[in-house]
Structure formats: C-alpha cells, structure tokens
Write an enzyme that holds these catalytic residues in place. Sequence first.
Site: not given
Length: 667
Positions: A356, A358-360, A363, A377, A473
């Site tokens: 996975g 995402g913006g941060f 993973v 992560k 979030d």
Amino acid sequence: MAEALRSVYFWLFFNLSIIFLCSSQNENEFIYNNGFHEANLQLDEISIIHHDGLLQLTNTSKRQAGHALYPFPFKLNTSSAESLSFSTNFVFAIVPESDKIGGHGIAFFISPSMDFSKAVPSSYLGLFNTTENGLPEKQILAVEFDTVQSPELHDINGNHVGIDVNSLVSKDSATATYYSNGEGKKKSLMLMSGDPIEAWIDYDGGEKLLNVTISPIGITKPERPLLSTPLNLSDVLLDSMYVGFSAATGEITSDQYVLGWSFNRSGQAQNLDASKLPPVPAKKKASKKPGVLVIALIVIGVAQLLIVVIVAAYIVWKKKYEEVCEDWEKEYGPQRFPYKNLYNATKGFKDKELIGKGGFGKVYRGVLPSNEQIAVKRVSHDSKQGMKEFVAEIVSMGRLRHRNLVQLRGYCRRKGEFILVYDYMPNGSLEKVLYSNTEQPLNWFQRFRIIRGIASGLLYLHEEWEQVVIHRDIKPGNVLLDAELNGRLSDFGLAKLYDHGSNPQTTNLLGTVGYLAPELIRTGKATTATDVFAFGAFMLEVACGRRPIEQQGDGVVGLVEWITNCWRGGAIIDASDWRLEGIYSEEHMELVLKLGLFCSHPNPAARPNMRQVMQYLDGDATLPDISPDSSSIEVFITSNEASNSGMSFPSLFEISSSNQTMSISNS
C-alpha cells in the site's frame, strides 16, 4: 583410337586401385613419424601444430583443456570379444613451468564422440565432468599420464599411469616406471621431467588383456609392461570409435606435447623412429626469487589495500543500515526496531513486498525471524522540530490494546525518514475490498460488524484509555481487515494525544477531503467531535458503497445530499449499496444511514459522542425522530455543502477526486 582408349582405361584402373589400397590401409592404421605437418587432425582452439610438426595440446594457460583426434572413426569389431584388438605407439612430453611444479597430465583415449565441450580441465583431463564421470553410457577408454594427485579420484600419487573406463577413477594404476631389458630392474620415470617419453598400448581381445608400457625415448620397448590389466572392452567400446589425445591444466600448468603417433586397429602398430621426431622445446628458466625487501613491500601493500577495502566495506554497510538514535530514545528500547531487522524483514524494501501507499508513505509486508508477519510503513520527515514529542506519542500509542485497532508495535528513525511497524492484516484495506471489481462484495452482516467494530475502537480511543486519542484520519483506506474480515482502525501517524479534561493544542489541518468537519477546516483544531464527523462519513460510505464526494460530469455530488434526496423520495434505504442486492436488515440499514447523517452534522454540539453511537448501534438508545423535510435537516444539508469554506471549491474537489490526504497549516 581404340589403343588410346585402352591406355586411358588402364591408367584410370591403375590409379583407382592405388587409391583403394591406400584407403584400405588408412581404414586400418596410420603413422605420423616426421611430426604432424600433413596430418589432418581434429584440433580445438588451444591445440596447435608447430612449424616443425610438433603437436602442442596445452600451454601454460590455467584451467584449459586441449584435444587432438584422428578425424575419421575406426571400425572396431566389437561383436566378438576375441576379434577386438588394437595397438598404438606414441611419444609425448610434459614440460612444467618450473622444475618443481606442473600439471595436470595427458591421456590417450578411444571415444564414440569428438565432442568434449562439456568436459572440464584440471583433474578431469578434459574428458569428463563431475556429473558424467562414472556413467557407463560414456563408453570411453583412456590411459592417463597424470602429474597431480587428485584425492577425489583416488589417485595413488602425483606421478602415475592409469587405465580409465568411463571414469577418471582408474581401474588400474601404477607409479610411472619401466623395466629395463636384460636386467629386469624397475626404474623410475618422471612424467613432468620435460623429456620425451614413449608409450605403447596394446589390447588383445582373445586374452582380454590391456598392456601399457612406457620408457624414455630411444630405448627398445621393455619386454615387461608397466600395467597388464584384464578387460573385456567389447562391453565398453562401440563398432565405430575415434582415437586421440586429451590434455589439461589447472591452477598449476605445463606445456604438453605429442611428437609422433602410430595406430593399428587390428594388429601391431608401426614403431616410431626417434631420429625423425621433432625436438621438444627447452625448459623455461625459473625466474629469480624476489628479495626479502620486495616481498616485504608486497605484503605491506596488500595489507594496506586490505585495510582500505575493509574500512570502505564497513562505511558502506554502516551507511546502508544507518539510523538516527538520540539519548532520550533509550527508554523506548523495546518499542524501537533496528533498521537492519526491518530491512531484512522486507527483503530490502523490495517493490514486490509493497502492499500500500498514500500521501504519507509506502507500506511493505515483512516477516521477522520469528516468522511473525508485520506491516512496515515508511514516512518522510524533514526536520527534528517536535520529534521528541512525536516519538513519545508514537510510543504511547504502542500501548493501545483493543481488538478493533491495528497494533502499533514500534518505530525506527533514519535521516529524513520515520518508520512505523504494525501487525500485518492479510485482507488489506476496507477501501480496496469495498470498491473492488474482482473480489466478492462484503455482505451487510460483514459491513455492520465492521462499522460497529470501528465505533468500539473509537470509543476506546476517546474515553476508555488513559489519555484521549484523536485519530484525525478515519476513512476506509485506514481500516484494515484481519483474517476473519473484522475491521481494525490503523495508521496512527496523524493521531494526537491529550489528557482527559484538557483541550488539544494542535492547529494543523490534517486529514482527507470528504471526511473533514467544517469547524476543522475553519480552525484547524481537531477534537473528538471531528473524529465523529469523519466516522459519520465512513458509516455512510460503507452502507452506500459511494465516496463522500464524487465527481459527476462538470460538477460534484455530496453523499449526504444524495442520501437526503433518497430519504425525501420516500425511502432512505434506497441509498444502500446496489451490490447488496437488497439482502440486509432494513431496520439496521435505516439506523446506519440516519446515524451517519447525525454524526456528520455541521454543528459539532449536535453530533453524538462515540458512547452514544455505540448505544444506538447496539439498540440501547433510540435515534431522534427527524423528518428529511424539517428545518433542521435543511440547515444540515446547507451547512455540509458549505463545510469547506476557507478554501476554493474547485481545488478541494480536485483533491477529493483522487482521495488524497491533505496537510495544510492553519495560520
């Protein structure tokens, strides 16, 4: 005219007869007594014939094999053991690099094939390899003259003659010696002396006996052979066979030569005339030994180079696994993972382990030495500002324990990077399953259990733990599914903690568009009420299978407005996900949709807290009875449509179309 024709016919008959006789002779035997000038031998790349006719099989190149074969096969009569006989006579020389070392050796062989491309040099003499050695189907007879003792092949010493049948493990072998005629005394003979050595190999099919005799050149063939070995070669050889020589070198090398050669397939081979053979090149003079000073300088230079290599390797290794660790982190020892362990667990953070992003950050799936699976992560960070407080919060959240929270197991820090370690959830994110076109859609029981589980986890974070934890979030992408498809809230990278009874101090706008409460956008201040708002959007999304804000043509449609329009149209449950195919409890579906609307109320004071949400979901309390046409709902819809005030609508909707996480400082 007739006389002339008779003359032509006679001339043709005579020449054809000569050719036939020569061919018949060549089919039985040959002799090369003046070198190999006119020999049409089959040679490989390393073997050459010198200008004086000397055949050189190998040179001082390491780990090489050379071959020379008579180019036509001989027809051996193997149908009857008694009629199978042959004889060969040749002279060879092995000239070592120095007086004391040399290798490996030379062999005369009979083989059904001319292809030795798979054979290896060194102790296998270019005839076999490790897998072929000993296979009966090779059907090779060889007589080796070996100057190196190979323990794996059971060699008796480093100066021996051996008879080999389909293997370099000799059937019979003896130290290289010869018997003088008359005296009958055994005399030693050094194969790698560099001097020419004459060899005779004779096989008598009637006696089924193979004799091998050697002596220095110029001596009459000894009456007593060195080896006299009983063999039935009719079981080994085929009717059509090639004859030739093979030689090989290893880490120690020699120049290996054949000076002359004769062969007869059915009788005694012709004797060679030593006076007509080409000479062997003189031995190479051994170079002078380097002085003590030279040796000392070489040793010092090698040592210095070795030190430089070791230091460089250590620096590269240290850089590869380099971490940032300050003194204040020592108290977090059990929660801090060594970077090397995480690097190895994720196979070097390979893309194939990526589960996975995402913006941060990204993973990765990892496996610890204990065979435990983890999710790792990687989050980028650019400064140390507030790092101590941030790490303290991460470690504190590592103590959270709830069945509907993904366990945060620890962290690791590197320059410019923060790494979080979680329990691994095999079924991935709820978002992936909810919107998948390939996976089986979740049924209503599974969805309701996930909604209730996340509500239970949020109640624990807001009220039941030692501190208040604001997640900040909440969305399907941050809800992971375990092996039984239970929902677990994950990704506490944005979470904030504060003591019960106090107020949170954060003023950064963090979260994902579509799940942001209107007061959060105005003030940047996250509270438990902003988590409830995001949970309301989450409930509606799970029930309807639609995102909070969706692009439709040139405009956008908000999920709250769409559900309310369905409610006004006669039945709020018409907003349910069509993939459920109407298989659900209408009572529970209506409860979830109305409760989602209440949790997403624009006025934070009007929203229920998570304890009340749990009471509604468990049937311990009843929702207020509100009509979709009441003034309170009108205000509710209008406020939600304007909930993103303070930022231009186009930019917000542009971000929301890809469901990106937003991080904006509120000045």
